[in-house]
Enzyme design. Structure first.
Site, PDB file in Angstrom:
ATOM      1  N   ARG A 179       0.838  -1.202   0.000  1.00 12.97           N
ATOM      2  CA  ARG A 179       0.000   0.000   0.000  1.00 12.97           C
ATOM      3  C   ARG A 179       0.875   1.254   0.000  1.00 12.97           C
ATOM      4  O   ARG A 179       0.574   2.224  -0.699  1.00 12.97           O
ATOM      5  CB  ARG A 179      -0.935   0.015   1.212  1.00 12.97           C
ATOM      6  CG  ARG A 179      -2.091  -0.977   1.111  1.00 12.97           C
ATOM      7  CD  ARG A 179      -3.073  -0.817   2.250  1.00 12.97           C
ATOM      8  NE  ARG A 179      -3.841   0.406   2.142  1.00 12.97           N
ATOM      9  CZ  ARG A 179      -4.499   0.974   3.161  1.00 12.97           C
ATOM     10  NH1 ARG A 179      -4.479   0.414   4.362  1.00 12.97           N
ATOM     11  NH2 ARG A 179      -5.192   2.082   2.973  1.00 12.97           N
ATOM     12  N   CYS A 247      -0.978   6.244   9.057  1.00 14.08           N
ATOM     13  CA  CYS A 247      -1.299   4.951   8.458  1.00 14.08           C
ATOM     14  C   CYS A 247      -2.442   5.180   7.483  1.00 14.08           C
ATOM     15  O   CYS A 247      -2.427   6.151   6.732  1.00 14.08           O
ATOM     16  CB  CYS A 247      -1.650   3.928   9.543  1.00 14.08           C
ATOM     17  SG  CYS A 247      -2.951   4.492  10.674  1.00 14.08           S
TER      18      CYS A 247
END
Length: 289
Positions: A179, A247
């Site tokens: 990611r 995050c």
């Protein structure tokens, strides 16, 4: 106040039934928001109170926020009182994902000056150790000694934007490498990471049993990460104060803050909007061009 970090299953077991002990069950599943409550009802640590990360450790998502913005201070103060938490409480939080979600509760509570620790290994370690579980839901007395909530460790989007010129902060992204690299994105409208960020997947803080790695191993890994590009001295608190964690939605970033404090690195700051807010910003920029 020294920031506490982890507690073992044996130590928690010895504290059960204590007058000031508050145990919070933070089990959470991003793809099934009702599952946490279900597994709590099936079995939990005696005396534990179920906490819904999505509604109790987060406010309502808007077009301007990330997926899990912090709740309003006054609302979280009421929430703490409803869990029976007062300034003398000894709080333990746990989940079944190596602390990925319990760390968010830990981070929110620790910055209120409260004594809070994450159960190392969480509920799976509790079961492996054959400790007692229950289906009984505790009666919780409302705390009359309310905590006045503030979020001094919160970093806002505008601070991240201004950082491109000031270089005040070093960003650490806790998402998995695919990611971070923009190779896989199933949650947010844009893939990638904030320019200049380092990548430390939170899962790298754990061993195969989802228990935290040894302090020596963690410290060595953080030294390598921070020395590689930024030459940060982890023994220097003024140098470490530049670290900002993020995050996807400001949850698992807290795991890296927890892990750093476990090895004596005074990390605190989280950009809670994280990639989910930043991706919205990028979409708006693309639409405006």
């Amino acid at each position: 106040m020294t920031i506490k970090t982890l507690i073992s299953v044996d130590e928690l077991s010895s504290l059960l039934g204590g007058r000031d002990l508050v145990v919070l069950d933070c089990r959470f599943y991003l793809t099934d928001l009702e599952k946490g409550a279900r597994v709590y009802q099936e079995s939990h640590i005696p005396g534990a109170i179920f906490v819904d990360l999505h509604t109790q450790l987060a406010g309502t998502e808007t077009e301007f926020t990330g997926r899990h913005p912090l709740p309003l201070e006054v609302e979280f103060s009421e929430q703490l009182a409803s869990w029976g938490i007062d300034p003398n409480s000894q709080i333990v939080v746990y989940d079944d994902m190596g602390g990925a979600f319990a760390a968010r509760a830990w981070w929110m509570l620790a910055q209120q000056g409260l004594s809070v620790r994450v159960l190392d290994g969480g509920f799976p370690e509790w079961r492996r150790s054959e400790k007692q579980v229950t289906v009984d839901v505790p009666d919780v007395a409302l705390s009359k000694d309310k905590i006045e909530v503030s979020y001094p460790w919160l970093i806002h989007e505008d601070q991240i934007v201004s950082n491109f010129e000031s270089n005040q902060y070093i960003l650490i992204d806790a998402r998995m490498q695919d990611r971070f690299n923009g190779e896989n994105e199933n949650m947010d409208p844009v893939a990638g990471h904030i320019p200049g960020a380092l990548n430390r997947p939170f899962f790298d803080n754990l061993n195969e049993q989802q228990v935290f790695k040894s302090e020596e191993q963690l410290k060595g890994e953080f030294e390598v990460l921070l020395n590689a590009e930024h030459n940060v001295d982890i023994e220097d608190s003024s140098s470490v104060s530049s670290l900002v964690h993020y995050c996807g939605s400001g949850v698992t970033a807290c795991h890296n803050v927890l892990a750093m404090n476990q090895v004596g690195i005074e990390a605190k700051y989280v950009y809670v909007g994280s990639w989910s807010q930043w991706a919205k910003r990028m979409v708006k920029m693309m639409e405006s061009h």
